[in-house]
Design an enzyme around this catalytic site. Sequence first.
Site, short mmCIF file in Angstrom:
data_model
loop_
_atom_site.label_atom_id
_atom_site.label_comp_id
_atom_site.label_asym_id
_atom_site.label_seq_id
_atom_site.Cartn_x
_atom_site.Cartn_y
_atom_site.Cartn_z
N HIS A 1 -9.89 -1.80 11.50
CA HIS A 1 -10.46 -3.10 11.12
C HIS A 1 -11.98 -2.96 11.13
CE1 HIS A 1 -10.32 -7.77 11.74
NE2 HIS A 1 -11.37 -7.40 11.03
N HIS B 1 -15.25 -3.78 8.38
CA HIS B 1 -15.81 -4.20 7.08
C HIS B 1 -17.01 -3.32 6.81
CE1 HIS B 1 -13.49 -8.05 7.21
NE2 HIS B 1 -13.56 -7.81 8.51
N HIS C 1 -6.51 -11.22 7.48
CA HIS C 1 -7.07 -11.87 8.67
C HIS C 1 -6.27 -13.15 8.92
CE1 HIS C 1 -10.39 -9.15 8.11
NE2 HIS C 1 -11.16 -9.73 9.02
N GLU D 1 -7.74 -15.81 13.83
CA GLU D 1 -9.06 -15.53 14.43
C GLU D 1 -9.67 -16.89 14.76
OE1 GLU D 1 -12.06 -14.07 11.73
OE2 GLU D 1 -13.32 -13.25 13.33
N ASP E 1 -14.78 -4.29 13.75
CA ASP E 1 -14.98 -5.39 12.79
C ASP E 1 -16.28 -5.24 12.01
OD1 ASP E 1 -14.12 -7.67 11.47
OD2 ASP E 1 -14.51 -9.06 13.11
N ASP E 2 -17.40 -5.65 12.62
CA ASP E 2 -18.72 -5.59 11.97
C ASP E 2 -19.72 -5.04 13.00
OD1 ASP E 2 -18.11 -7.17 9.37
OD2 ASP E 2 -17.33 -8.43 10.98
N1 HPA Z 1 -13.46 -12.62 9.89
C1 HPA Z 1 -13.35 -12.96 8.61
N2 HPA Z 1 -14.05 -12.36 7.66
C2 HPA Z 1 -14.88 -11.40 8.01
C3 HPA Z 1 -15.03 -11.01 9.31
C4 HPA Z 1 -14.27 -11.65 10.31
O1 HPA Z 1 -14.35 -11.37 11.53
N3 HPA Z 1 -15.96 -10.02 9.31
C5 HPA Z 1 -16.33 -9.80 8.04
N4 HPA Z 1 -15.68 -10.65 7.24
ZN ZN Z 2 -12.65 -8.68 10.13
#
Ligand code: HPA
Ligand code: ZN
Length: 342
Positions: free
Chosen positions: A21, A23, A200, A203, A281-282
């Site tokens: 996971h 991006h 997703h 969250e 994630d990021d």
């Molecule tokens: N959630 C949804 N979209 C996203 C995320 C996330 O954590 N990170 C980058 N795009």
């Molecule tokens: Zn994500």
Amino acid sequence: MTAAYGPVTQWLAAMPKAELHLHIDGSLRAPRLLSLAQKHGVTLPYASVEDVEAAYEFDDLQSFLDLYYLGASVLRDEEDFYLLMQDYLEVCRRQHIIHCEIMVEPQTYLPQGVALGTVLQGFSRAITEAMHWGQSVKLILSFLRHLPESDCLAMLEAADPYREHFCAIGLASAERDFPPANFQTLYREAAARGYALTAHAGEEGPAAFIRDALDLLGVSRIDHGVRVVEDPALREELAVTRVPLTVCPLSNVRLCVYGNMREHRILELLQDGLCVTVNSDDPAYFGGDLLENFAALENDLAMDRSQALALVRNGFEAAFLSETERADCIAALDRYLAEHPL
Ligand code: HPA
Ligand code: ZN
């Protein structure tokens, strides 16, 4: 860096791991963001790396996404995408992430008029180089759910000539107002084209969105999914089916899904038998790469070695790999364990 890690994270540092996971736009770090902005004459409201990093204070998912899309707007040509991918694959090499699955969001680049071919040419050049050190990489074609389904279908169609670059589709961006139910045609079409399916869910959105992603979209994996704790029946079901959840601990705290890391429920879900995995994630925005996510679990939740190993094993179980590829990854893990036992 490694010296600051606790003993469990130090043991994990050179252990073969998977990251599922991630991006790619979320791996764009402030120095490269600023240099690309300068290269393309893009005016940003930041003068220095410190200015950019000072903006990494988020109240929720949307406040992050505003900055994330602004950051991605500096990516314009093949070289930019090459460098972006090269930077992340260097992290994989340093952190022994032997297999990664990377979300690519071509709709993000459309306002700047960047074609999918340009994006993939740059990415492919970096990936080919990394394959020389044995790196395994798969790409996920990820859609932006704040855009209409018709736009997503148009992108799915546009991606057809590049079908072999992608193993799966995903669904990202603002969750709460854009439920899985809006994307049933997209997922049906993608399934017909042979993509694996993830999205997703759970969250910021409720546990019902996890249920809908499973039932209405037919996904075989859930990104995040931490709000499964709000639906005991679903939680029990996922312990049986082992539909994986790609959990991102630092992201969850930075985006205020949890007040702090001590509130995170990932180890409880692991204990219950769910196939939870750890991911970044990021990483440019949330304060760490994969190992820093494990370090947070060690420091704040007292994750022990057997829990850490179970999380790593789940990463390989959850990956969109062929059974031969999966066996190769697990063999690499077992070789490491023979030298560095539990
Ligand atoms: N959630 C949804 N979209 C996203 C995320 C996330 O954590 N990170 C980058 N795009
Ligand atoms: Zn994500």
